[in-house]
Motif scaffolding. Sequence first.
Motif, PDB file in Angstrom:
ATOM      1  N   ALA A 178      37.609  55.786  49.750  1.00  0.00           N
ATOM      2  CA  ALA A 178      36.315  55.983  49.080  1.00  0.00           C
ATOM      3  C   ALA A 178      35.154  56.091  50.054  1.00  0.00           C
ATOM      4  N   GLY A 179      35.384  55.737  51.333  1.00  0.00           N
ATOM      5  CA  GLY A 179      34.300  55.782  52.315  1.00  0.00           C
ATOM      6  C   GLY A 179      33.318  54.638  52.169  1.00  0.00           C
ATOM      7  N   VAL A 180      33.827  53.465  51.768  1.00  0.00           N
ATOM      8  CA  VAL A 180      32.973  52.313  51.485  1.00  0.00           C
ATOM      9  C   VAL A 180      33.463  51.107  52.293  1.00  0.00           C
ATOM     10  N   ASP A 181      32.540  50.382  52.920  1.00  0.00           N
ATOM     11  CA  ASP A 181      32.885  49.159  53.641  1.00  0.00           C
ATOM     12  C   ASP A 181      33.043  48.006  52.657  1.00  0.00           C
ATOM     13  N   LEU A 182      34.181  47.304  52.751  1.00  0.00           N
ATOM     14  CA  LEU A 182      34.405  46.110  51.941  1.00  0.00           C
ATOM     15  C   LEU A 182      33.920  44.913  52.753  1.00  0.00           C
ATOM     16  N   CYS A 183      32.937  44.195  52.237  1.00  0.00           N
ATOM     17  CA  CYS A 183      32.266  43.149  53.001  1.00  0.00           C
ATOM     18  C   CYS A 183      32.580  41.784  52.394  1.00  0.00           C
ATOM     19  N   TYR A 184      33.324  40.984  53.139  1.00  0.00           N
ATOM     20  CA  TYR A 184      33.700  39.652  52.674  1.00  0.00           C
ATOM     21  C   TYR A 184      32.563  38.672  52.936  1.00  0.00           C
ATOM     22  N   GLU A 185      32.148  37.968  51.889  1.00  0.00           N
ATOM     23  CA  GLU A 185      31.204  36.877  52.080  1.00  0.00           C
ATOM     24  C   GLU A 185      31.983  35.675  52.599  1.00  0.00           C
ATOM     25  N   ILE A 186      31.661  35.258  53.810  1.00  0.00           N
ATOM     26  CA  ILE A 186      32.367  34.159  54.462  1.00  0.00           C
ATOM     27  C   ILE A 186      31.831  32.865  53.869  1.00  0.00           C
ATOM     28  N   HIS A 187      32.715  32.106  53.202  1.00  0.00           N
ATOM     29  CA  HIS A 187      32.232  31.131  52.219  1.00  0.00           C
ATOM     30  C   HIS A 187      33.240  29.991  52.061  1.00  0.00           C
ATOM     31  N   PRO A 188      32.822  28.740  52.077  1.00  0.00           N
ATOM     32  CA  PRO A 188      33.732  27.639  51.763  1.00  0.00           C
ATOM     33  C   PRO A 188      34.405  27.859  50.409  1.00  0.00           C
ATOM     34  N   GLY A 189      35.679  27.497  50.332  1.00  0.00           N
ATOM     35  CA  GLY A 189      36.454  27.769  49.137  1.00  0.00           C
ATOM     36  C   GLY A 189      37.269  29.038  49.253  1.00  0.00           C
ATOM     37  N   GLU A 190      36.923  29.879  50.240  1.00  0.00           N
ATOM     38  CA  GLU A 190      37.702  31.075  50.548  1.00  0.00           C
ATOM     39  C   GLU A 190      38.504  30.811  51.824  1.00  0.00           C
ATOM     40  N   ASP A 191      39.639  31.487  51.960  1.00  0.00           N
ATOM     41  CA  ASP A 191      40.355  31.359  53.223  1.00  0.00           C
ATOM     42  C   ASP A 191      39.549  31.965  54.370  1.00  0.00           C
ATOM     43  N   LEU A 192      38.720  32.947  54.081  1.00  0.00           N
ATOM     44  CA  LEU A 192      37.792  33.461  55.092  1.00  0.00           C
ATOM     45  C   LEU A 192      36.489  32.677  54.971  1.00  0.00           C
ATOM     46  N   HIS A 193      36.413  31.554  55.680  1.00  0.00           N
ATOM     47  CA  HIS A 193      35.259  30.661  55.521  1.00  0.00           C
ATOM     48  C   HIS A 193      34.469  30.469  56.814  1.00  0.00           C
ATOM     49  N   ASP A 194      34.962  30.997  57.939  1.00  0.00           N
ATOM     50  CA  ASP A 194      34.205  30.952  59.194  1.00  0.00           C
ATOM     51  C   ASP A 194      34.694  32.078  60.091  1.00  0.00           C
ATOM     52  N   GLY A 195      34.204  32.118  61.322  1.00  0.00           N
ATOM     53  CA  GLY A 195      34.575  33.208  62.209  1.00  0.00           C
ATOM     54  C   GLY A 195      36.041  33.220  62.574  1.00  0.00           C
ATOM     55  N   GLN A 224      27.627  23.434  59.530  1.00  0.00           N
ATOM     56  CA  GLN A 224      27.146  23.122  60.875  1.00  0.00           C
ATOM     57  C   GLN A 224      27.722  24.099  61.907  1.00  0.00           C
ATOM     58  N   LEU A 225      27.765  25.361  61.534  1.00  0.00           N
ATOM     59  CA  LEU A 225      28.187  26.457  62.403  1.00  0.00           C
ATOM     60  C   LEU A 225      26.935  27.156  62.927  1.00  0.00           C
ATOM     61  N   ASP A 226      26.961  27.621  64.161  1.00  0.00           N
ATOM     62  CA  ASP A 226      25.802  28.280  64.774  1.00  0.00           C
ATOM     63  C   ASP A 226      25.638  29.681  64.182  1.00  0.00           C
ATOM     64  N   TYR A 227      24.716  29.818  63.226  1.00  0.00           N
ATOM     65  CA  TYR A 227      24.581  31.075  62.494  1.00  0.00           C
ATOM     66  C   TYR A 227      23.900  32.174  63.300  1.00  0.00           C
ATOM     67  N   LEU A 228      23.210  31.824  64.385  1.00  0.00           N
ATOM     68  CA  LEU A 228      22.634  32.855  65.254  1.00  0.00           C
ATOM     69  C   LEU A 228      23.678  33.391  66.228  1.00  0.00           C
ATOM     70  N   ASP A 229      24.461  32.507  66.806  1.00  0.00           N
ATOM     71  CA  ASP A 229      25.540  32.941  67.693  1.00  0.00           C
ATOM     72  C   ASP A 229      26.536  33.802  66.922  1.00  0.00           C
ATOM     73  N   TYR A 230      26.740  33.486  65.654  1.00  0.00           N
ATOM     74  CA  TYR A 230      27.635  34.266  64.800  1.00  0.00           C
ATOM     75  C   TYR A 230      27.208  35.737  64.785  1.00  0.00           C
ATOM     76  N   ILE A 231      25.909  35.998  64.694  1.00  0.00           N
ATOM     77  CA  ILE A 231      25.424  37.384  64.708  1.00  0.00           C
ATOM     78  C   ILE A 231      25.760  38.046  66.036  1.00  0.00           C
ATOM     79  N   ASP A 232      25.570  37.329  67.143  1.00  0.00           N
ATOM     80  CA  ASP A 232      25.901  37.889  68.451  1.00  0.00           C
ATOM     81  C   ASP A 232      27.386  38.256  68.526  1.00  0.00           C
ATOM     82  N   ILE A 233      28.238  37.442  67.941  1.00  0.00           N
ATOM     83  CA  ILE A 233      29.683  37.662  68.021  1.00  0.00           C
ATOM     84  C   ILE A 233      30.138  38.788  67.100  1.00  0.00           C
ATOM     85  N   TYR A 234      29.617  38.814  65.874  1.00  0.00           N
ATOM     86  CA  TYR A 234      30.183  39.688  64.846  1.00  0.00           C
ATOM     87  C   TYR A 234      29.245  40.805  64.386  1.00  0.00           C
TER      88      TYR A 234
END
Length: 350
Positions: A178-195, A224-234
């Motif tokens: 479809a040409g669409v990016d699927l964007c996961y919200e990184i969120h507690p309660g999901e297996d994708l919850h941090d970097g 208590q994850l560094d949300y600014l460093d997260y932007i630099d990484i991802y």
Amino acid sequence: MKTLKGPAIFLAQFAGEQAPFDTLDNITKWAAGLGYKGVQVPTLGNFIDLEKAASSKDYCDEIKGIAAANGVEITELSTHLQGQLVAVHPAYDTLFDGFAAPEVRGNPKARQEWAVNQLMLSAKASRNLGLTEHATFSGALAWPYVYPWPQRPAGLVEEAFDELARRWTPILDAFEEAGVDLCYEIHPGEDLHDGISYEMFLERVNNHARANLLYDPSHFVLQQLDYLDYIDIYHERIRMFHVKDAEFNPTGRQGVYGGYQGWVERAGRFRSLGDGQVDFAAIFSKLAAYDFAGWAVLEWECALKHPEDGAREGAEFIKNHIIRVTEKAFDDFAGAGTDTAANRKMLGID
């Protein structure tokens, strides 16, 4: 550099049976009246017929026309609730059944098939609407074992992520088509919850080009994850942005886990924009520097403030934080206008 688009607002927390929150026409008029330029639309509820949007470009043009006539555009669609149901540990079957269509409740296999189909429809609907990003959750199989006590058996987490990747790969392929990016919200309660957990998943889907990120700093404050460093990484994978505030005030009696308290009593809790601890000036600066070209979307969740007040204040807050990027350097006025020959002379070459 690119200037972020916005302000926009996620409609899920405001949807209701009473005007102006009952129909797409009414709620987009309300949002525009507060100063919003875009709306992020949940695919469950009264705002959009997902099956019709997946099959009819004319219907999608009609939906876009309603929003445009009221002064806003549709920024993205959301399948947070359906994405959650792509992977559900049996411990959560009863709790999550309410997210599904009535006809599949009580039947985990049918519920999962329904959820996957909802994602497939959303890929087509997003394409028909001319959208390029889509918001969702990953779901979770390993979440009950997030804290390693008793000790987790060898291979348990790996098997969970292998299965998660198996379930999501066909969906990601549909979004690629479809040409669409699927964007996961990184969120507690999901297996994708941090970097780290995102990287574990990304590796298993072979770094799929459509497996991208919805950035929401509020969840990282609570972890208590560094949300600014997260932007630099991802930053290369961040394609969506929820502007949501939070605060973390630990005491000698409670910390990250919150002691099973309600939201008001927790050490970590979500707040309306400007009432929490998130450094949004730094976030907007980093996103501008990394050429983030998406929307700044308010997601209102607050333990204290009324949602309509949060929405009204949020539009102005986002507007004031969006950086109109410069097209020239601040010291261009002092440029010497040299050329290659002059540069070589300054360096003592020749």
